[in-house]
Design a protein around this motif. Structure first.
Motif, PDB file in Angstrom:
ATOM      1  N   ASN A 137       0.876  -1.199   0.002  1.00 24.66           N
ATOM      2  CA  ASN A 137      -0.099  -0.143  -0.008  1.00 24.66           C
ATOM      3  C   ASN A 137       1.067   0.886  -0.022  1.00 24.66           C
ATOM      4  N   ALA A 138       1.608   0.911  -0.809  1.00 24.55           N
ATOM      5  CA  ALA A 138       2.559   2.746  -0.747  1.00 24.55           C
ATOM      6  C   ALA A 138       1.953   3.490  -1.284  1.00 24.55           C
ATOM      7  N   GLY A 139       2.639   4.344  -0.364  1.00 20.65           N
ATOM      8  CA  GLY A 139       1.715   6.315  -0.640  1.00 20.65           C
ATOM      9  C   GLY A 139       2.851   6.816  -0.656  1.00 20.65           C
ATOM     10  N   ALA A 140       2.854   8.196  -1.699  1.00 25.21           N
ATOM     11  CA  ALA A 140       3.284   9.277  -1.149  1.00 25.21           C
ATOM     12  C   ALA A 140       2.901  10.634  -1.727  1.00 25.21           C
ATOM     13  N   TYR A 141       3.225  12.191  -0.855  1.00 25.07           N
ATOM     14  CA  TYR A 141       2.474  12.985  -1.258  1.00 25.07           C
ATOM     15  C   TYR A 141       0.683  13.160  -1.648  1.00 25.07           C
TER      16      TYR A 141
END
Length: 301
Positions: A137-141
């Motif tokens: 569940n990669a995430g960023a910004y």
């Protein structure tokens, strides 16, 4: 017991099979040992054939872009599967992108922009591939995979393909509840209509912000530790006096101290030991346990 070369011949497959294959050069840290066996399947059918042949007692490990892993110096036992060209397709379907597991997150973001699909620009800030994005569940910004994923197709250890919707994946912070041993094949990421030029401008802002704040041109593995509830990992590391901390050729980045760096000659053991030292100092300073976000795979030298 027969040698792994005798047990893993994978007759009937068309992909490339290598024994005692170096993995360090494939990892973003440029460190780590060899795979007992490394298989790069051509497509879904090739992967299914291989999985049905592999003896049940042989461990199977899947690698993607190798951007968020430490491959230990003793290498990885059993069969390592690397999804590559045959799993990197990207297709536009209305307001959604269907991307193969090996498609790079940045490339998916760029395709979405060209198609006028907004909401996927955050992927431009994640150094990895779509398969890994689903798994963790990669995430960023300001967004994450769970916010945009409609479904993911997976292959189980018996070679069967199943499509799981968002709810079935049980997403949590940097986590998904995939069935044990499942391999992500592709995912459907849904956005919304937007102006292509505005989306490209947003991607450019994300890339500039990432380059300004993170050591993107170094031998690194992305964010090392998860953010504890109510805290930023980098702040805790900085407050514990670990910015720039070195162990041999492994260093905590001075630019962003939730990143570890290989300055050139670090072993995976150096990197992992440095990470554990950071955890000890943070625990002593704040009482907070940092948990690894980077996956550590394989066995020590």
């Amino acid at each position: 017991m027969p040698d792994i070369r005798e047990r893993l011949t994978l007759p009937g497959t068309h992909g490339r099979l290598l024994h005692d294959a170096p993995l360090g050069p494939r990892a973003w840290f440029r460190a780590g040992g060899n795979a007992e066996a490394l298989f790069m399947p051509e497509d879904d059918g090739d992967l299914a054939t291989a999985l049905r042949i592999v003896p049940s007692d042989v461990p199977v490990t899947v690698l993607g872009a190798c951007s968020n892993v430490i491959i230990r110096d003793g290498g990885i036992e059993g069969l390592v599967i690397r999804l590559a060209r045959g799993f990197s397709s990207i297709a536009v379907e209305g307001d959604a992108i269907v991307a193969g597991a090996a498609a790079l997150d940045m490339t998916v973001a760029e395709h979405a922009a060209s198609a006028g699909i907004d909401g996927l620009s955050f992927l431009a800030g994640i150094p990895g591939s779509i398969g890994g994005a689903v798994v963790m569940n990669a995430g960023a910004y300001g967004s994450d995979t769970a916010a945009v994923l409609e479904w993911a197709e997976i292959m189980t250890r018996d070679g069967q393909v199943t499509r799981l919707d968002n709810a079935a994946l049980g997403f949590a912070y940097r986590h998904s509840a995939l069935p044990p041993g499942a391999i992500v094949l592709r995912a459907c990421l849904r956005g919304r209509r937007g102006d292509p030029d505005a989306i490209r401008a947003h991607i450019a802002e994300i890339r500039a912000a990432r380059e300004a704040a993170q050591p993107v041109r170094a031998r690194t593995g992305g964010s090392t530790f998860r953010n504890p509830d109510g805290h930023k990992a980098w702040t805790l590391i900085d407050e514990a006096g670990c910015r720039g901390l070195r162990l041999g050729e492994a260093q905590v980045s001075e630019k962003h101290c939730n990143f570890l760096l290989n300055l050139g000659g670090a072993t995976s053991a150096d990197l992992e030991a440095l990470g554990d030292l950071v955890r000890e100092r943070v625990r002593a300073r704040s009482g907070i346990d940092l948990h690894w976000e980077i996956k550590r795979l394989g066995k020590p030298a």
